[in-house]
Scaffold this active site. Structure first.
Site, PDB file in Angstrom:
ATOM      1  N   MET A  16      -0.048  -0.303   2.804  1.00 12.89           N
ATOM      2  CA  MET A  16      -1.382  -0.870   2.612  1.00 12.89           C
ATOM      3  C   MET A  16      -2.450  -0.055   3.359  1.00 12.89           C
ATOM      4  SD  MET A  16      -0.362  -3.066   0.562  1.00 12.89           S
ATOM      5  CE  MET A  16      -1.610  -4.281   0.228  1.00 12.89           C
ATOM      6  N   ARG A  17      -2.533   1.207   2.977  1.00  9.56           N
ATOM      7  CA  ARG A  17      -3.542   2.089   3.557  1.00  9.56           C
ATOM      8  C   ARG A  17      -4.236   2.832   2.429  1.00  9.56           C
ATOM      9  NH1 ARG A  17      -5.566   2.392   8.300  1.00  9.56           N
ATOM     10  NH2 ARG A  17      -5.906   4.613   8.006  1.00  9.56           N
ATOM     11  N   ILE A  18      -5.542   3.011   2.571  1.00  6.70           N
ATOM     12  CA  ILE A  18      -6.249   3.889   1.650  1.00  6.70           C
ATOM     13  C   ILE A  18      -6.056   5.306   2.156  1.00  6.70           C
ATOM     14  CG2 ILE A  18      -8.531   4.584   0.802  1.00  6.70           C
ATOM     15  CD1 ILE A  18      -9.304   1.605   0.884  1.00  6.70           C
ATOM     16  N   GLY A  70       9.057  -4.879   2.826  1.00  9.26           N
ATOM     17  CA  GLY A  70       9.957  -3.801   2.399  1.00  9.26           C
ATOM     18  C   GLY A  70      10.937  -4.161   1.305  1.00  9.26           C
ATOM     19  N   SER A  71      10.604  -5.166   0.469  1.00  7.53           N
ATOM     20  CA  SER A  71      11.569  -5.543  -0.570  1.00  7.53           C
ATOM     21  C   SER A  71      11.676  -4.467  -1.658  1.00  7.53           C
ATOM     22  CB  SER A  71      11.227  -6.909  -1.183  1.00  7.53           C
ATOM     23  OG  SER A  71      10.075  -6.830  -1.976  1.00  7.53           O
ATOM     24  N   HIS A 129       2.182  -0.867  -7.703  1.00  9.48           N
ATOM     25  CA  HIS A 129       1.008  -1.725  -7.546  1.00  9.48           C
ATOM     26  C   HIS A 129       1.222  -3.020  -8.320  1.00  9.48           C
ATOM     27  CE1 HIS A 129      -3.132  -2.758  -6.762  1.00  9.48           C
ATOM     28  NE2 HIS A 129      -3.234  -3.116  -8.031  1.00  9.48           N
ATOM     29  N   GLN A 159       9.952  -8.060 -11.222  1.00  9.43           N
ATOM     30  CA  GLN A 159       9.769  -6.905 -12.116  1.00  9.43           C
ATOM     31  C   GLN A 159       9.541  -5.610 -11.329  1.00  9.43           C
ATOM     32  OE1 GLN A 159      10.359  -7.172 -15.324  1.00  9.43           O
ATOM     33  NE2 GLN A 159      10.777  -9.330 -14.873  1.00  9.43           N
ATOM     34  N   LEU A 166      -8.184   5.380  -5.723  1.00  6.93           N
ATOM     35  CA  LEU A 166      -7.339   4.242  -5.339  1.00  6.93           C
ATOM     36  C   LEU A 166      -6.710   3.562  -6.556  1.00  6.93           C
ATOM     37  CD1 LEU A 166      -6.433   2.269  -3.015  1.00  6.93           C
ATOM     38  CD2 LEU A 166      -8.435   0.894  -3.633  1.00  6.93           C
TER      39      LEU A 166
HETATM   40  C1  GAR Z   1       4.316  -5.341  -3.398  1.00  2.00           C
HETATM   41  O1  GAR Z   1       3.973  -6.413  -4.217  1.00  2.00           O
HETATM   42  C2  GAR Z   1       3.565  -4.091  -3.809  1.00  2.00           C
HETATM   43  O2  GAR Z   1       3.364  -3.985  -5.187  1.00  2.00           O
HETATM   44  C3  GAR Z   1       2.249  -4.301  -3.089  1.00  2.00           C
HETATM   45  O3  GAR Z   1       2.612  -4.813  -1.831  1.00  2.00           O
HETATM   46  C4  GAR Z   1       3.808  -5.564  -1.969  1.00  2.00           C
HETATM   47  C5  GAR Z   1       4.791  -5.074  -0.945  1.00  2.00           C
HETATM   48  O4  GAR Z   1       5.939  -5.863  -0.952  1.00  2.00           O
HETATM   49  N1  GAR Z   1       1.508  -3.092  -2.986  1.00  2.00           N
HETATM   50  C6  GAR Z   1       0.181  -3.048  -3.045  1.00  2.00           C
HETATM   51  O5  GAR Z   1      -0.516  -4.033  -3.158  1.00  2.00           O
HETATM   52  C7  GAR Z   1      -0.401  -1.662  -2.938  1.00  2.00           C
HETATM   53  N2  GAR Z   1      -1.691  -1.602  -3.529  1.00  2.00           N
HETATM   54  P1  GAR Z   1       7.292  -5.325  -0.319  1.00  2.00           P
HETATM   55  O6  GAR Z   1       6.922  -4.842   1.091  1.00  2.00           O
HETATM   56  O7  GAR Z   1       8.193  -6.499  -0.283  1.00  2.00           O
HETATM   57  O8  GAR Z   1       7.794  -4.206  -1.172  1.00  2.00           O
END
Ligand code: GAR
Length: 213
Positions: free
Chosen positions: A93-95, A19-20, A112, A176, A147
């Protein structure tokens, strides 16, 4: 006098883990209010972060549903109770089914970890390193039924160094991500995004017109 809308947008965020990126939305003024954070995983760390910030949360496990369609229908029903103007996928992380993406069309954003359209899907940092690219990065885009595809709102690039590993590259890209996600959400909340096919333009801020008596 011109009427100026002061209504702030109601934002929902879906996460699956740390969740950052969601936290970056809470840290920055995105021009709207995060009213709910949801997850398909009850143990997602980000849910605790949101709760500590006083945000309402929910967990809805996809494992309790027989099909992707049934889970997405229940998720829509849950999200509808929050009357959202915008839903942000921040590491969700779900389609998603077309039923879900169509329901939120035009008000669904995703972050992404690659410079789309390169490297949709998983393991983006490892794949970029294996391909020997010199630039890698992240993308915020409107979500379509395809996707990791859709009109691109913002991107940021980082240099790939000789000694980068998937972990070091992920860390550089994440810095970033925390910049461009609040930026893109803010543009959405200020009604400044205009999509024309896959191209998104950003309307300039309307000038303040001062009328003299
Ligand atoms: C992030 O890097 C985000 O871009 C990626 O998951 C991570 C979640 O980090 N998302 C995907 O890969 C979606 N296709 P976070 O929970 O610390 O925000």
């Amino acid at each position: 006098m011109n009427a100026v809308s002061t209504t702030r947008k109601r934002i929902g965020v879906l996460i699956s883990g740390r969740g950052s990126n969601m936290a970056a939305l809470l840290r920055n003024d995105c021009g709207g209010d995060v009213v709910v954070v949801g997850s398909n995983k009850a143990e997602a760390k980000g849910l605790e972060l949101a709760q500590d910030a006083g945000i309402e949360t929910f967990a809805l496990s996809h494992k309790s549903f027989a099909s992707r369609e049934a889970f997405d229908a229940a998720l829509i029903e849950q999200l509808e109770t929050y009357r959202l103007d915008l839903l942000v996928l921040a590491g969700f992380m779900r389609i998603l089914t077309p039923q879900f993406t169509d329901h939120f069309a035009g008000r669904l954003l995703n972050i992404h970890p690659s410079l789309l359209p390169s490297y949709p899907g998983l393991d983006t940092h490892e794949r970029a390193l294996n391909d020997g690219v010199k630039l890698h990065g992240c993308t915020v885009h409107f979500v379509t039924s395809v996707l990791d595809h859709g009109p691109i709102i913002a991107q940021a690039a980082v240099q790939v160094e000789d000694d980068d590993t998937p972990e070091t590259l992920a860390a550089k890209v994440l810095v970033q991500e925390h910049q461009i996600l609040p930026y893109a959400v803010r543009l959405f909340c200020e009604d400044r995004l205009q999509a024309n096919g896959l191209r998104v333009s950003v309307r300039p801020i309307a000038p303040v017109i001062v009328k003299h008596a």
